[in-house]
Motif scaffolding. Structure first.
Motif, PDB file in Angstrom:
ATOM      1  N   PHE A 547       0.733  -1.198  -0.132  1.00 40.99           N
ATOM      2  CA  PHE A 547       0.083   0.076   0.180  1.00 40.99           C
ATOM      3  C   PHE A 547       0.837   1.155  -0.046  1.00 40.99           C
ATOM      4  O   PHE A 547       0.710   2.228  -0.906  1.00 40.99           O
ATOM      5  CB  PHE A 547      -0.844   0.248   1.116  1.00 40.99           C
ATOM      6  CG  PHE A 547      -1.610   1.167   1.615  1.00 40.99           C
ATOM      7  CD1 PHE A 547      -1.184   2.012   2.706  1.00 40.99           C
ATOM      8  CD2 PHE A 547      -2.675   1.719   0.520  1.00 40.99           C
ATOM      9  CE1 PHE A 547      -1.745   3.211   2.706  1.00 40.99           C
ATOM     10  CE2 PHE A 547      -3.075   2.990   0.913  1.00 40.99           C
ATOM     11  CZ  PHE A 547      -2.796   3.637   1.916  1.00 40.99           C
ATOM     12  N   VAL A 548       1.730   1.446   0.852  1.00 50.94           N
ATOM     13  CA  VAL A 548       2.879   2.471   1.111  1.00 50.94           C
ATOM     14  C   VAL A 548       3.445   2.728  -0.448  1.00 50.94           C
ATOM     15  O   VAL A 548       3.512   3.711  -0.806  1.00 50.94           O
ATOM     16  CB  VAL A 548       3.638   2.120   2.160  1.00 50.94           C
ATOM     17  CG1 VAL A 548       4.849   3.365   1.883  1.00 50.94           C
ATOM     18  CG2 VAL A 548       3.078   2.141   3.599  1.00 50.94           C
ATOM     19  N   PHE A 549       4.031   1.656  -1.142  1.00 45.60           N
ATOM     20  CA  PHE A 549       4.559   1.759  -2.487  1.00 45.60           C
ATOM     21  C   PHE A 549       3.720   2.423  -3.184  1.00 45.60           C
ATOM     22  O   PHE A 549       4.017   3.398  -3.831  1.00 45.60           O
ATOM     23  CB  PHE A 549       5.193   0.160  -2.930  1.00 45.60           C
ATOM     24  CG  PHE A 549       5.634   0.264  -4.354  1.00 45.60           C
ATOM     25  CD1 PHE A 549       4.764  -0.324  -4.983  1.00 45.60           C
ATOM     26  CD2 PHE A 549       6.761   0.831  -4.399  1.00 45.60           C
ATOM     27  CE1 PHE A 549       4.879  -0.655  -6.197  1.00 45.60           C
ATOM     28  CE2 PHE A 549       7.110   0.767  -5.936  1.00 45.60           C
ATOM     29  CZ  PHE A 549       6.416   0.119  -6.837  1.00 45.60           C
ATOM     30  N   TYR A 550       2.366   1.806  -3.547  1.00 46.41           N
ATOM     31  CA  TYR A 550       1.597   2.405  -4.294  1.00 46.41           C
ATOM     32  C   TYR A 550       1.181   3.928  -4.343  1.00 46.41           C
ATOM     33  O   TYR A 550       1.202   4.375  -5.051  1.00 46.41           O
ATOM     34  CB  TYR A 550       0.155   1.376  -4.299  1.00 46.41           C
ATOM     35  CG  TYR A 550      -0.035   0.545  -5.503  1.00 46.41           C
ATOM     36  CD1 TYR A 550      -1.044   0.605  -6.456  1.00 46.41           C
ATOM     37  CD2 TYR A 550       0.905  -0.446  -5.625  1.00 46.41           C
ATOM     38  CE1 TYR A 550      -1.012  -0.383  -7.286  1.00 46.41           C
ATOM     39  CE2 TYR A 550       0.869  -1.448  -6.620  1.00 46.41           C
ATOM     40  CZ  TYR A 550      -0.284  -1.302  -7.529  1.00 46.41           C
ATOM     41  OH  TYR A 550      -0.576  -2.480  -8.330  1.00 46.41           O
ATOM     42  N   PHE A 551       0.836   4.094  -3.077  1.00 47.17           N
ATOM     43  CA  PHE A 551       0.748   5.644  -2.489  1.00 47.17           C
ATOM     44  C   PHE A 551       1.385   6.494  -2.828  1.00 47.17           C
ATOM     45  O   PHE A 551       1.216   7.541  -3.512  1.00 47.17           O
ATOM     46  CB  PHE A 551       0.284   5.422  -1.018  1.00 47.17           C
ATOM     47  CG  PHE A 551      -0.577   6.450  -0.691  1.00 47.17           C
ATOM     48  CD1 PHE A 551       0.045   7.554   0.032  1.00 47.17           C
ATOM     49  CD2 PHE A 551      -2.018   6.822  -0.975  1.00 47.17           C
ATOM     50  CE1 PHE A 551      -0.576   8.936   0.341  1.00 47.17           C
ATOM     51  CE2 PHE A 551      -2.700   7.744  -0.972  1.00 47.17           C
ATOM     52  CZ  PHE A 551      -2.087   9.071   0.197  1.00 47.17           C
ATOM     53  N   VAL A 552       2.811   6.190  -2.437  1.00 43.39           N
ATOM     54  CA  VAL A 552       3.844   6.987  -2.769  1.00 43.39           C
ATOM     55  C   VAL A 552       4.106   7.054  -4.332  1.00 43.39           C
ATOM     56  O   VAL A 552       4.345   8.459  -4.714  1.00 43.39           O
ATOM     57  CB  VAL A 552       4.832   6.579  -2.088  1.00 43.39           C
ATOM     58  CG1 VAL A 552       6.323   7.337  -2.226  1.00 43.39           C
ATOM     59  CG2 VAL A 552       5.086   6.740  -0.435  1.00 43.39           C
ATOM     60  N   THR A 553       4.175   6.185  -4.931  1.00 47.71           N
ATOM     61  CA  THR A 553       4.425   6.308  -6.508  1.00 47.71           C
ATOM     62  C   THR A 553       3.298   7.039  -7.182  1.00 47.71           C
ATOM     63  O   THR A 553       3.594   7.962  -8.085  1.00 47.71           O
ATOM     64  CB  THR A 553       4.618   4.927  -7.222  1.00 47.71           C
ATOM     65  OG1 THR A 553       3.639   3.929  -6.508  1.00 47.71           O
ATOM     66  CG2 THR A 553       6.031   4.607  -6.942  1.00 47.71           C
ATOM     67  N   LYS A 554       2.095   6.926  -6.888  1.00 44.02           N
ATOM     68  CA  LYS A 554       1.031   7.394  -7.580  1.00 44.02           C
ATOM     69  C   LYS A 554       1.058   8.990  -7.119  1.00 44.02           C
ATOM     70  O   LYS A 554       0.607   9.720  -7.916  1.00 44.02           O
ATOM     71  CB  LYS A 554      -0.305   6.724  -7.046  1.00 44.02           C
ATOM     72  CG  LYS A 554      -0.477   5.248  -7.900  1.00 44.02           C
ATOM     73  CD  LYS A 554      -0.928   5.590  -9.311  1.00 44.02           C
ATOM     74  CE  LYS A 554      -0.497   4.335 -10.069  1.00 44.02           C
ATOM     75  NZ  LYS A 554      -1.238   3.292 -10.199  1.00 44.02           N
ATOM     76  N   VAL A 555       1.032   9.170  -5.772  1.00 40.81           N
ATOM     77  CA  VAL A 555       0.970  10.835  -5.245  1.00 40.81           C
ATOM     78  C   VAL A 555       2.061  11.497  -6.047  1.00 40.81           C
ATOM     79  O   VAL A 555       1.794  12.669  -6.214  1.00 40.81           O
ATOM     80  CB  VAL A 555       0.961  10.708  -3.711  1.00 40.81           C
ATOM     81  CG1 VAL A 555       1.139  12.221  -3.396  1.00 40.81           C
ATOM     82  CG2 VAL A 555      -0.360  10.179  -3.429  1.00 40.81           C
TER      83      VAL A 555
END
Lengths: 616, 221
Positions: A547-555
């Motif tokens: 989740f953290v990885f996805y969130f950081v890359t998308k944001v």
């Protein structure tokens, strides 16, 4: 004494073991039941095995080091997939309710988790069924010979082929122009494409008839929709292996590159694939398990279904790449032949003097003649590289509707293979939709939004009709860009949040001790240390990291999408465009609202309790 | 005399040869790919085949112009290669020194393209006239696109199924309701009858005493 958050009144909200035993003996409950275990297993397998196994896994496998990808995939399957699956099966079987009912029983403040599941199931179901509508369009168009995507149509005054088609390829043209009639950017919405609307209506009607009475009808439908894909895959495997170049494709897929294991994105992609592939956090699996008998062995079911899902991914990857290998080899041979013919024509040599095998020597001989180099340079010979052809467009809709359809046109008796392929995709998608619809209708019944005397048929009809109406957005000219948007945001971040909350809720709010006792009551023995460790620590951490990885890359990234623009300079290469700024609002709605419902509903209930002193 | 005739003939053919050159403004290059088209069944390209070509082309010119008498000799070929490619020009039958215009030749070939191809068992791409693009047949557009037919069949079946299922569930519900009221009626009837050991009193010997037949309803405890 294990860590458990205070949870008063839990005993009042759930059935005790004695109540469950009594219900089981007297068959006093009015909850629907599976006719037999096979129906239940086939439905779960159908829900888990979907289009992602066919067009996402093979691409990930090949791009992350081939055979070496199996290692992170299998490890994460065992550490993340199986525990989460067992958890959903067990909690559904124990509490005997749909997703909203289960989380409300555990703690009324957790109702938001159930509602978020329902909303995500609804949104994902909407765009997933649009893909099925596209599959049906291709299926309807397969009943003709030659297939409409095998050749370019002539232009209006019959002087040549349509320019857009000539510059790209017949399959590209059929997909982007005759199917989608796509516009050049997401803000150019264009109008509704009537043929797409008809296909959408067809897709939702077929889904409605299969889900009309809940598991009574889907239980019968899954005998076909869950087994037919395996039959077709086997047929394609046999067909594929007899074609030239198929082994090249399989070698390309499985050639291991162990260096990829050092790359963190390999592990993250493997984790995400396992998570999404199991259709976790949709609420459908919890619903399906709640129709089981109390003493059903859910642990065994979880392991069986995980193994089947994993094996299906590998099997379909093999089949897909054997056909891709065939197509790449054909393209490579065509590329070489073009060069040969160009040389023969330029130097007026007899046919057969230059072949694939001696082209390099001949080039050298011709280069050494007086005017040779100039002529050769003027010909602009193609560079033919088999690996380039093997890596072309092999994921997602590009794989199914462009690469694979092209491969089919090169096989003898193409309409037959086309019909088989699209029936397989249709069944794969439809069986996943059963789970989505269950994940929406069961919570709706439990939330009591609609009057109690409205039957399941009516509720399912309302859900299908409203989804159809909203999904008309995907029938616009810019529809495929909207679908890509939904795919990236509606189904990714909210699911991770819901899954994380589910694990925390069961392990720390319901109580792992109580859960262990429940499982002992249901299947006869307590879950062993592997399950304990994974439910309490390992799986939540993996989901959190993803989740953290996805969130950081998308944001952090400025979001982009790829568009088909015939007037662009790089045509036929797809154009990369930035999303307009108003899209960010839509993205927030899609990803944010389900996620925020989890704390939002909890706060609402808290507010109700304090201000109105209502019993929650 | 014989010498003069021979001289004139040689002059004519020399002139004709001069008219035909690679890159001639009124000529076309022809390229045949016999092995590609026919594989094992490919025939040898020789003088006879060339004769057939010239004859076919003369036929095409005749068909196009309709009244001018083209002959095999009107088609002049030169610059033959191993590829099997050559240039040709068409000499006007009236005037041996003038050539037929390029556009006329093109139109004539276009008109009889199919016949020329068939004479050699080749197609538009294997018997190339460099510069004359192949004509496209008008696409055959069926009245109803085939996909609509399949769509209609599927939708018809599905809609029929939905209606059947909905009707059957409505019928089932009605049956359940009438089933319940039927049972209640039966019970009331049973109470009115007088029975002796389960046999209605009319069927027994003796006199029927209906005095207490209604009492059951009132004396229930």
């Amino acid at each position: 004494m294990r860590l458990v958050l205070p949870n008063p009144g839990l005993e009042d909200r759930i059935l005790s073991h004695q109540d469950l035993e009594r219900l089981e003996k007297e068959e006093a409950g009015d909850r629907p039941k599976w006719d037999n275990k096979a129906q239940y297993l086939l439905t779960c397998v159908g829900f888990c095995v979907g289009l992602g196994n066919v067009w996402r896994f093979p691409y990930l496998c090949q791009s992350h080091g081939g055979g070496a990808f199996m290692i992170p995939f299998l490890i994460l399957l065992v550490l993340e997939g199986i525990p989460l699956l067992h958890l959903e099966f067990a909690i559904g079987q124990r509490l005997r309710k749909g997703s909203v009912g289960v989380w409300t029983s555990i703690n009324p403040y957790l109702t938001g988790v159930g509602i978020a599941s329902m909303l995500v199931s609804f949104l994902v179901g909407m765009y997933y069924n649009t893909i099925i509508a596209w599959v049906m369009w291709y299926f309807f168009n397969s009943f003709q010979d030659p297939l409409p995507w095998s050749q370019c149509p002539p232009n209006a005054n019959l002087t040549g082929l349509v320019s857009e088609c000539k510059r790209s390829s017949p399959v590209d043209y059929f997909w982007y122009r005759e199917t989608l009639n796509t516009s050049a950017a997401i803000d150019e919405s264009g109008g509704l494409q009537w043929w797409m609307v008809l296909c959408l209506i067809a897709a939702w009607t077929v889904l409605y008839i299969c889900c009309i009475r809940g598991i009574e009808t889907t239980g019968k439908a899954v005998y076909i929709t869950s087994t037919l894909p395996y039959v077709v895959l086997t047929i394609f495997l046999i067909r594929g292996l007899t074609l030239k170049g198929s082994v090249e494709g399989i070698k390309f897929l499985f050639t291991p590159d162990l260096d990829e294991l050092m790359n963190p994105s390999t592990w993250l992609d493997a984790g995400a694939q396992v998570f999404y592939s199991f259709s976790l956090a949709f609420g459908g699996l919890i619903s399906f398990s709640s129709y089981n008998s109390v003493h059903n062995n859910c642990e065994q079911d979880a392991v069986i279904i995980s193994i089947i899902n994993g094996c299906t991914s590998v099997f379909s990857a093999t089949v897909i790449y054997s056909i891709i290998g065939f197509r790449a080899t054909e393209r490579f041979d065509d590329c070489n032949n073009e060069n040969v013919i160009a040389l023969l024509n330029a130097f007026d040599l007899a046919e057969g003097t230059i072949t694939d095998s001696n082209i390099d020597e001949m080039l050298q001989t011709l280069n050494s003649t007086a005017s040779g180099p100039e002529i050769i340079h003027g010909l602009n010979l193609n560079t033919c590289n088999l690996r380039t052809f093997l890596s072309e467009g092999v994921e997602g809709t590009g794989l199914a509707f462009i690469v694979f359809t092209e491969a089919i046109t090169k096989m003898p008796v193409s309409p037959l293979w086309s019909i088989l392929f699209f029936i397989m995709l249709f069944c794969l998608g439809l069986s996943t939709m059963f789970g989505s619809i269950e994940g929406v209708v069961a919570p709706l019944q439990e939330l009591k939004i609609f009057p109690q005397n409205w039957t399941k048929e009516v509720l399912t009809g309302i859900v299908c009709l409203s989804s159809l109406l909203i999904a008309l957005i995907f029938a616009l000219k810019s529809g495929s860009y909207w679908l890509a948007l939904f795919d990236s945001f509606a189904g990714s971040i909210p699911l991770l949040i819901i899954a994380f909350c589910e694990m925390i809720a069961v392990a720390y709010i319901y109580g792992i001790d109580r859960f262990n006792e429940d499982i002992e009551f249901m299947i006869g023995h307590k879950p062993n240390i592997f399950w304990q460790a994974s439910w309490r620590v390992v799986s939540p951490s993996i989901v959190f990291v993803i989740f953290v990885f996805y969130f950081v890359t998308k944001v952090n990234a400025r979001l982009m999408y790829i568009a088909w623009d015939p007037s662009s300079v790089n045509f036929p290469v797809l154009e990369t465009l930035f999303y307009p700024s108003w899209i960010y609002v839509i993205i927030f709605l899609l990803a944010g609202i389900p996620s925020l419902l989890v704390p939002g509903v909890a706060l609402y209930k808290l507010f109700q309790k304090w201000c109105c002193k209502k019993a929650i | 005399m014989l010498g003069k005739i021979l001289f004139l003939l040689c002059l004519a053919s020399a002139l004709a040869q001069q008219l035909c050159q690679p890159g001639a403004s009124d000529g076309y290059k022809v390229r045949l790919s016999i092995k590609t088209a026919l594989g094992d069944k490919a025939y040898e390209w020789n003088e006879n085949e060339m004769f057939l070509f010239r004859a076919t082309l003369a036929f095409a010119m005749r068909t196009y112009f309709n009244d001018e008498e083209f002959n095999v000799s009107s088609i002049v070929v030169c610059s033959e290669t191993e590829r099997v490619s050559f240039w040709f020009v068409v000499v006007s039958p009236q005037n041996a020194t003038s050539l037929v215009a390029k556009t006329d030749v093109e139109n004539a070939v276009r008109l009889s393209r199919h016949r020329i191809n068939s004479a050699f068992l080749l197609t538009d791409s294997t018997l190339e006239f460099v510069g004359i693009s192949p004509t496209f047949a008008t696409p055959v557009a069926p009245d109803t696109p085939p996909w609509l037919i399949v769509f209609g069949v599927v939708m018809g079946a599905v809609c029929a199924g939905i209606i059947a299922l909905l009707v059957s569930s409505v019928v089932q519900k009605r049956r359940k309701k009438t089933g319940k009221t039927d049972d209640e009626d039966d019970e009331e009837e049973m109470q009115g009858k007088v029975e002796q050991n389960g046999i209605a009193c009319e069927n027994l010997d003796g006199v029927c005493n209906r005095g207490y037949s209604d009492d059951e309803r009132f004396t229930k405890m």
